[in-house]
Scaffold this motif. Structure first.
Motif: not given
Length: 527
Positions: A41, A44-45, A48, A75-76, A79-80, A82-83, A90, A102
């Motif tokens: 997590r 990811l943050a 991002h 991961e990047y 993350s897009h 995950a948002k 993030l 999450t």
């Protein structure tokens, strides 16, 4: 396992296996998640919300980014997605953040990536020869291998419960092996392995096997009938081609950080030598036995008053913490010492790969030995790294009885060593049941496959493997109700690590003996 047999009879058994394991992973969504959940997590943050120049400097959380750039870019990309689940996950400053959305995203991202892993396993199984039963050719070896890979107990708990994204690197590893061993696509194999290293640098463990195999099988354009190389067939063009492929992949991965003058910082994150010889829970390797021996000698020394209690190092090896410590009686170990030990352990397998070529099987065995040797003697080895040896050994297990025997000892011991990673009460019956099912199937299916061969286990090996049962009873059901729980809280971990270290060391030694005494391709033992 009866469902597997029915599926095999219908001709759609692979789809049934893949669907079954996917459904199981969905059922495991509500189960325990470890600190690795927060690790990913946080990554990811970081990727991002921060520019690339800060990725390997960010240290708000203790779980800093310590994987190579390709994994950071992976991961990047995630993350897009995950948002759309939960934007708050993030935020770099939302430490230890968790929500139902999450959790769902983390679990489903692993399950979704398994589609690629399933494809790699399918391609791998197509390269395994069937086994003759009378005049018919059965696909039983392919079926068994599919179960051993798709339903691997270690992957189920490490990747699917602990939220460690191993799928992409494993996909690349398996697919690289296929391209190198069966399709003879050396350039593609070199490219894939270079990509693999920049996804997860732990695969440096097996880099010597890949390097030697590529050099021998691709850069020498002709071999003699006995398998030895023709020195006048060496191709500098092919060496340059391989080097160019590796260079271009590395430039793509590390180039941006070189431009930012951040390579030293990136490497300091990838190779954190200040973390100490062993992980919090000792990996079941040589250093676990070394640490235990030092502990026993120190206790004896204190009892016999050979040692001064005031001179005992304060940092305890059995505290369960990641830290540096000094051994009490035995010489303390440095990163350089572990590197030397690892290289010495790897060299014989590399020698055999070069001078005693045994075809694709020889390459796989060398790869397994490189992974096992690095696991045995490496610096700050994680217990999960045993999977790097178990998975390639799975491919060998369905081809020869001797390898099947070594695989069963390695996989049973190695998988049991992962038990302490799931330490909460609700997961206790799950991990015991899953491991029992996988182990029973592995042993019974391989015994059936090689029923005309000698027994897979001798009495000593059988006794040792059966000893895992009483060990589990003592650690999980007896120890918590004793007074030792307060005084020696790390004792179950110590016992598990040391007991499993014996089995893994034995499997490593047995595989090495097998590699050393087996003849090269084209020769028999009588010759």
């Amino acid at each position: 396992m009866a469902a597997f047999t029915i599926a095999a009879g219908t001709g759609n058994w692979f789809s049934a296996l893949a669907l079954g394991v996917t459904l199981l992973k969905c059922l495991l969504i509500p189960t325990y998640h470890s600190t690795d959940f927060e690790v990913h997590r946080n990554w990811l943050a970081i990727t991002h919300s921060l520019p690339i120049s800060q990725w390997y400097y960010e240290a708000t959380s203790e779980w800093t980014l310590d994987y190579p750039p390709f994994f950071a870019w992976f991961e990047y990309i995630l993350s897009h997605v995950a948002k759309y689940f939960d934007q708050e996950m993030l935020n770099v400053r939302n430490l230890n953040y968790s929500s139902s959305r999450t959790l769902l995203f983390q679990r489903f991202s692993v399950i979704f990536m398994d589609v690629l892993f399933v494809y790699a396993v399918h391609e791998c199984c197509k390269c395994i020869d069937g086994k003759k039963v009378g005049k018919e050719l059965t696909e039983k070896p392919k079926f068994i291998l599919s179960v051993l890979l798709l339903w691997n107990f270690g992957l189920l708990i490490v990747d699917r419960i602990l939220d460690i994204l191993c799928t992409i690197p494993l996909l690349i590893l398996i697919y690289t092996n296929i391209r190198l061993m069966f399709s003879k696509r050396h350039m593609e194999g070199a490219f894939l392995f270079a990509v693999l290293l920049h996804f997860k640098h732990i695969y440096l463990y097996v880099a010597p096997a890949y390097g030697v195999y590529l050099l021998r099988s691709y850069c020498f354009t002709a071999n003699k009938p006995d398998g030895s190389i023709r020195w006048n067939s060496f191709s500098f063009v092919r060496v340059i081609s391989l080097g160019l492929v590796v260079f271009l992949v590395s430039a793509l991965s590390l180039g941006p950080f070189l431009a930012l003058n951040q390579l030293p910082q990136v490497f300091s994150r990838l190779f954190p030598f200040k973390r100490g010889l062993c992980h919090a829970y000792w990996a079941p390797n040589f250093w676990a036995l070394y640490n235990a021996l030092d502990k026993v000698l120190s206790v004896i020394g204190l009892k016999l008053k050979f040692l001064d209690p005031n001179n005992i190092p304060k940092a305890s090896m059995t505290s369960g913490l990641v830290q540096q410590f000094q051994h009490t009686v035995l010489p303390s170990v440095t990163p350089l010492a572990t590197l030397i030990c690892t290289l010495i352990a790897i060299l014989p397998s590399i020698f055999c790969l070069w001078f005693k070529p045994q075809g694709p099987r020889g390459f796989l065995r060398c790869l397994t030995l490189c992974a096992l040797s690095s696991f045995m003697f490496g610096w700050h080895v994680h217990e999960k790294a045993i999977l790097l040896a178990i998975l390639p050994m799975s491919l060998l297990s369905v081809q020869k009885a001797g390898d099947a025997s070594i695989f069963l000892i390695l996989t049973t011991t190695g998988h049991y060593s992962l038990f302490p990673l799931l330490f909460t009460a609700p997961e206790l019956p799950i991990k015991i049941l899953l491991m029992l099912l996988f182990t029973i199937y592995s042993i019974s299916s391989l015994k059936t496959l090689f029923r005309k061969e000698k027994p897979l286990f001798n009495w000593m090996e059988t006794f040792y493997l059966l000893g895992l049962g009483p060990l589990e009873v003592c650690c999980e059901f007896v120890f918590p109700f004793t007074s030792w729980k307060v005084k020696y809280p790390f004792l179950p971990l110590l016992l598990t690590s040391v007991y499993c270290a014996v089995g893994i060391t034995y499997a490593w030694f047995k595989l090495y003996v097998s590699v050393l005494i087996d003849p090269p391709v084209g020769k028999t033992k009588k010759q």
